[in-house]
Design a protein around this motif. Structure first.
Motif, mmCIF file in Angstrom:
data_model
loop_
_atom_site.group_PDB
_atom_site.id
_atom_site.type_symbol
_atom_site.label_atom_id
_atom_site.label_comp_id
_atom_site.label_asym_id
_atom_site.label_seq_id
_atom_site.Cartn_x
_atom_site.Cartn_y
_atom_site.Cartn_z
ATOM 1 N N GLU A 34 1.449 83.823 -162.315
ATOM 2 C CA GLU A 34 0.368 84.600 -161.681
ATOM 3 C C GLU A 34 -0.855 84.640 -162.594
ATOM 4 O OE1 GLU A 34 0.295 85.518 -158.737
ATOM 5 O OE2 GLU A 34 2.361 85.596 -158.099
ATOM 6 N N PRO A 35 -2.035 84.860 -162.057
ATOM 7 C CA PRO A 35 -2.327 85.101 -160.644
ATOM 8 C C PRO A 35 -2.503 83.822 -159.818
ATOM 9 C CG PRO A 35 -4.310 85.437 -161.928
ATOM 10 C CD PRO A 35 -3.229 85.092 -162.906
ATOM 11 N N SER A 57 -0.552 83.264 -156.550
ATOM 12 C CA SER A 57 -0.874 84.024 -155.336
ATOM 13 C C SER A 57 -1.999 83.410 -154.515
ATOM 14 C CB SER A 57 -1.309 85.452 -155.714
ATOM 15 O OG SER A 57 -0.224 86.142 -156.229
#
Ligand code: APR
Length: 246
Positions: free
Chosen positions: A192-193, A196
């Protein structure tokens, strides 16, 4: 078939966001992050070297690891996958290239304005304030020190536990939100990020296409999963996408 469907979606897209990971550079001879340890470095885990704590504890060891990686990457050349993304940028109205890679192979291939989420292997920054240091301003110590402030010099990459450059992340999020097609290439979709971004794009209606020889957490959640090496699949996808809209 997946390739035909993916090519149709790509050919019709006005805004494309592309996220690349270590897999796109694999065929240039840059080992993926988790395969990177060979020879002298085989007994270390990258996760144990790429942290601010490791640098504080063993600055010389961490600097030498980066010197080894820099030399390895400096010998590498872009492959057909990197080049296909340059071609793609020329074919679509708007493309944003987001990369987790700290190598410079997209830039060497000719991609412009790459959003480098994890920084660059070839940049040097000061340990405390993270400002860039020019080569002429550093000492020959290992690791070097900044001649002006005396701070230790470290690689300009984002280490585990550190935050990403805010402006780069902001631009990547915006590109994901606005994309008609989101291409995820050669990334384990585990960190992440960045991981996402395709999900965010998907929620906003984008068609998500993954290119990877293996399955990832994204595979079951994207419209098209093209299984294979990026240097083979990507040129074919781009060719089909822009042959199918004539
Ligand atoms: N073409 C496409 N994908 C490939 C290829 C290839 N030729 N070879 C390997 N892959 C895939 C693997 O299947 C894997 O899913 O590339 C991915 C590489 O995974 P990682 O090494 O975990 O790299 P990445 O996802 O980019 O890691 C993200 O985490 O380790 C940190 O900061 C580091 O930027 C890195 C981030």
């Amino acid at each position: 078939m997946d390739l035909a469907g993916a090519a149709r979606a790509l050919g019709a897209a006005r805004r494309v966001a592309v996220l690349t990971g270590a897999g796109i550079s694999a065929e240039s001879g840059v080992p993926t992050f988790r395969d990177a340890q060979t020879g002298l470095w085989a007994r270390y885990r990258p996760e144990d070297l790429a942290t601010p704590q490791a640098f504080a504890r063993e600055p010389q060891l961490v600097w030498e690891w980066y010197t080894w990686r820099r030399e390895l990457v400096a010998r590498a050349q872009p492959n057909a996958g990197h080049r296909a993304l340059v071609e793609l940028a020329a074919c679509v109205q708007h493309m944003t290239l987001i990369s987790q890679n700290v190598d410079h192979l997209h830039e060497l291939a000719g991609s412009r304005d790459v959003l480098k989420l994890h920084g660059s292997l070839f940049a040097n920054i000061r340990e405390d304030d993270r400002l860039p240091v020019a080569d002429s301003d550093r000492t020959d110590d290992v690791p070097p020190r900044c001649r002006v402030t005396g701070q230790r010099v470290r690689p300009g990459v984002v280490w585990f536990g550190e935050s990403l450059p805010a402006d780069v992340l902001h631009a990547a999020l915006e590109a994901a939100r606005e994309a008609d097609v989101f291409l995820s290439i050669g990334t384990s979709s585990a960190v992440e990020p960045a991981a996402s971004l395709p999900f965010m794009a998907s929620q906003r209606g984008a068609t998500v296409i993954e290119i990877n020889p293996d399955t990832t957490p994204l595979t079951g959640r994207c419209e098209y999963s093209l299984r294979g090496p990026a240097a083979e699949v990507l040129p074919v996808l781009v060719r089909h996408a822009f042959a199918s809209v004539e």
